[in-house]
Design an enzyme around this catalytic site. Sequence first.
Site, mmCIF file in Angstrom:
data_model
loop_
_atom_site.group_PDB
_atom_site.id
_atom_site.type_symbol
_atom_site.label_atom_id
_atom_site.label_comp_id
_atom_site.label_asym_id
_atom_site.label_seq_id
_atom_site.Cartn_x
_atom_site.Cartn_y
_atom_site.Cartn_z
ATOM 1 N NE ARG A 13 7.688 -2.793 6.304
ATOM 2 C CZ ARG A 13 6.556 -2.298 6.791
ATOM 3 N NH1 ARG A 13 5.815 -2.125 5.436
ATOM 4 N NH2 ARG A 13 5.306 -3.063 7.450
ATOM 5 C CE LYS B 150 -1.977 -1.361 3.753
ATOM 6 N NZ LYS B 150 -0.937 -2.755 4.261
ATOM 7 N NE ARG C 146 6.215 -0.922 10.225
ATOM 8 C CZ ARG C 146 4.776 -0.331 9.042
ATOM 9 N NH1 ARG C 146 4.699 0.006 8.326
ATOM 10 N NH2 ARG C 146 3.974 -1.271 9.484
ATOM 11 N NE ARG D 42 1.502 -5.633 11.132
ATOM 12 C CZ ARG D 42 3.086 -5.568 10.088
ATOM 13 N NH1 ARG D 42 4.154 -5.702 10.108
ATOM 14 N NH2 ARG D 42 2.317 -4.208 9.009
HETATM 15 P P1 AP5 Z 1 4.490 -1.421 1.722
HETATM 16 O O1 AP5 Z 1 4.446 -0.770 0.342
HETATM 17 O O2 AP5 Z 1 5.720 -1.008 2.748
HETATM 18 O O3 AP5 Z 1 2.905 -2.198 2.658
HETATM 19 P P2 AP5 Z 1 1.948 -1.835 3.205
HETATM 20 O O4 AP5 Z 1 1.161 -2.174 2.844
HETATM 21 O O5 AP5 Z 1 2.191 -0.578 3.238
HETATM 22 O O6 AP5 Z 1 2.580 -2.303 4.760
HETATM 23 P P3 AP5 Z 1 2.611 -1.976 6.086
HETATM 24 O O7 AP5 Z 1 3.099 -3.601 7.034
HETATM 25 O O8 AP5 Z 1 3.145 -0.718 6.193
HETATM 26 O O9 AP5 Z 1 1.100 -2.128 6.214
HETATM 27 P P4 AP5 Z 1 -0.095 -1.845 7.517
HETATM 28 O O10 AP5 Z 1 -1.285 -1.852 7.308
HETATM 29 O O11 AP5 Z 1 0.460 -3.434 8.083
HETATM 30 O O12 AP5 Z 1 1.279 -0.852 8.218
HETATM 31 P P5 AP5 Z 1 0.249 0.095 8.806
HETATM 32 O O13 AP5 Z 1 1.916 0.570 8.914
HETATM 33 O O14 AP5 Z 1 -0.965 0.982 8.016
HETATM 34 O O15 AP5 Z 1 6.170 -2.337 1.349
HETATM 35 C C1 AP5 Z 1 6.726 -4.155 1.908
HETATM 36 C C2 AP5 Z 1 7.521 -4.508 1.519
HETATM 37 O O16 AP5 Z 1 7.518 -5.432 0.573
HETATM 38 C C3 AP5 Z 1 8.652 -3.307 1.487
HETATM 39 O O17 AP5 Z 1 10.341 -3.608 2.248
HETATM 40 C C4 AP5 Z 1 8.471 -2.598 -0.277
HETATM 41 O O18 AP5 Z 1 9.831 -3.305 -0.432
HETATM 42 C C5 AP5 Z 1 7.622 -4.199 -0.696
HETATM 43 N N1 AP5 Z 1 7.572 -4.510 -1.718
HETATM 44 C C6 AP5 Z 1 6.351 -3.989 -2.030
HETATM 45 N N2 AP5 Z 1 5.918 -3.939 -3.576
HETATM 46 C C7 AP5 Z 1 6.732 -5.081 -3.724
HETATM 47 C C8 AP5 Z 1 6.013 -5.966 -4.517
HETATM 48 N N3 AP5 Z 1 5.790 -5.646 -5.462
HETATM 49 N N4 AP5 Z 1 7.307 -6.965 -5.096
HETATM 50 C C9 AP5 Z 1 8.620 -7.171 -4.067
HETATM 51 N N5 AP5 Z 1 8.377 -5.707 -2.923
HETATM 52 C C10 AP5 Z 1 7.371 -5.066 -3.026
HETATM 53 O O19 AP5 Z 1 -0.342 0.103 10.558
HETATM 54 C C11 AP5 Z 1 0.596 -0.338 10.875
HETATM 55 C C12 AP5 Z 1 -0.153 -0.244 12.545
HETATM 56 O O20 AP5 Z 1 -0.999 0.837 12.804
HETATM 57 C C13 AP5 Z 1 -1.240 -1.966 13.083
HETATM 58 O O21 AP5 Z 1 -0.732 -2.968 13.128
HETATM 59 C C14 AP5 Z 1 -2.138 -0.904 13.754
HETATM 60 O O22 AP5 Z 1 -1.312 -1.554 15.050
HETATM 61 C C15 AP5 Z 1 -2.386 0.461 13.107
HETATM 62 N N6 AP5 Z 1 -3.014 1.565 12.876
HETATM 63 C C16 AP5 Z 1 -2.868 1.583 11.222
HETATM 64 N N7 AP5 Z 1 -3.848 2.281 10.911
HETATM 65 C C17 AP5 Z 1 -4.831 1.806 11.600
HETATM 66 C C18 AP5 Z 1 -6.394 1.917 11.388
HETATM 67 N N8 AP5 Z 1 -7.064 2.717 10.587
HETATM 68 N N9 AP5 Z 1 -6.990 1.666 12.868
HETATM 69 C C19 AP5 Z 1 -6.567 1.248 13.981
HETATM 70 N N10 AP5 Z 1 -4.774 0.916 13.401
HETATM 71 C C20 AP5 Z 1 -4.763 1.594 12.872
#
Ligand code: AP5
Length: 219
Positions: free
Chosen positions: A127, A13, A160, A171
């Site tokens: 990552r 994402k 992270r 997760r």
């Molecule tokens: P990346 O682009 O970083 O993936 P992502 O989908 O953004 O992953 P996140 O882990 O950031 O998502 P998340 O939803 O768990 O975390 P968030 O920060 O929102 O890509 C991942 C890796 O893959 C990278 O190394 C990249 O280089 C690689 N990659 C990407 N595309 C690729 C491809 N095509 N091929 C190969 N490699 C690739 O949330 C974190 C925490 O915050 C949650 O657990 C929760 O506790 C809290 N939180 C956030 N939002 C909320 C909410 N709305 N409600 C409640 N709690 C929340």
Amino acid sequence: MRIVLVGAPGAGKGTQAKFISKHFAIPSISTGDMFRAHLASETKLGMAAKRFMDVGELVPDEVTIDIVRDRLAQPDAANGFLLDGFPRTVPQAEALSKLLAERGTPLDVVLELQVDNDEVVSRLSGRRTCSTCGRVWHLDFDPPREVGKCDVDGGELFQRDDDLPETILRRLDVYAEQTEPLVAYYRDACLLQSIAAHGALEDIAERAIEALEAAPRRT
Ligand code: AP5
């Protein structure tokens, strides 16, 4: 354009949000990034969120909805936005819909990035993030030239806290239990577009932009 990006942890994402926000010239708003910024500044909200994030649980809806409401009130979000990682529960989706209805600016489209769990685990385990500019790398799929250093500004790379194996699995469970129901919710609302999020970053971005361009605008 007003876009929600939905997908499992590690679906890409944040990576795709950069391409999409540049293409449509809209801000990319990540609740995860906002919580991490609060944590880095050691605010009360950041410390409270950390307890949930470190174990892979969701931060409570009321806290999350409040920070999104404040962020969407900023001038740069007046003409569109991309929400990355919000909403993540049906109550968050309902709150967003109410908020946007009050402003007379409904969502245009929800883009789902589809990826399987094995791929998620390998993406998140490898990552690494730059401690100064926040650029996200991957040890195998998108490695920096020098081990442990960001190509952009030479900052140290870190892993992270929530990318440890047991937290990744939690997760994924939380995603299946609490966030996946949103896919049906938005499909029923005729807002959902889904794309395969496997393969090269640029190819996925092309598919994403094509799907978004094809979606009808609501206003
Ligand atoms: P990346 O682009 O970083 O993936 P992502 O989908 O953004 O992953 P996140 O882990 O950031 O998502 P998340 O939803 O768990 O975390 P968030 O920060 O929102 O890509 C991942 C890796 O893959 C990278 O190394 C990249 O280089 C690689 N990659 C990407 N595309 C690729 C491809 N095509 N091929 C190969 N490699 C690739 O949330 C974190 C925490 O915050 C949650 O657990 C929760 O506790 C809290 N939180 C956030 N939002 C909320 C909410 N709305 N409600 C409640 N709690 C929340």
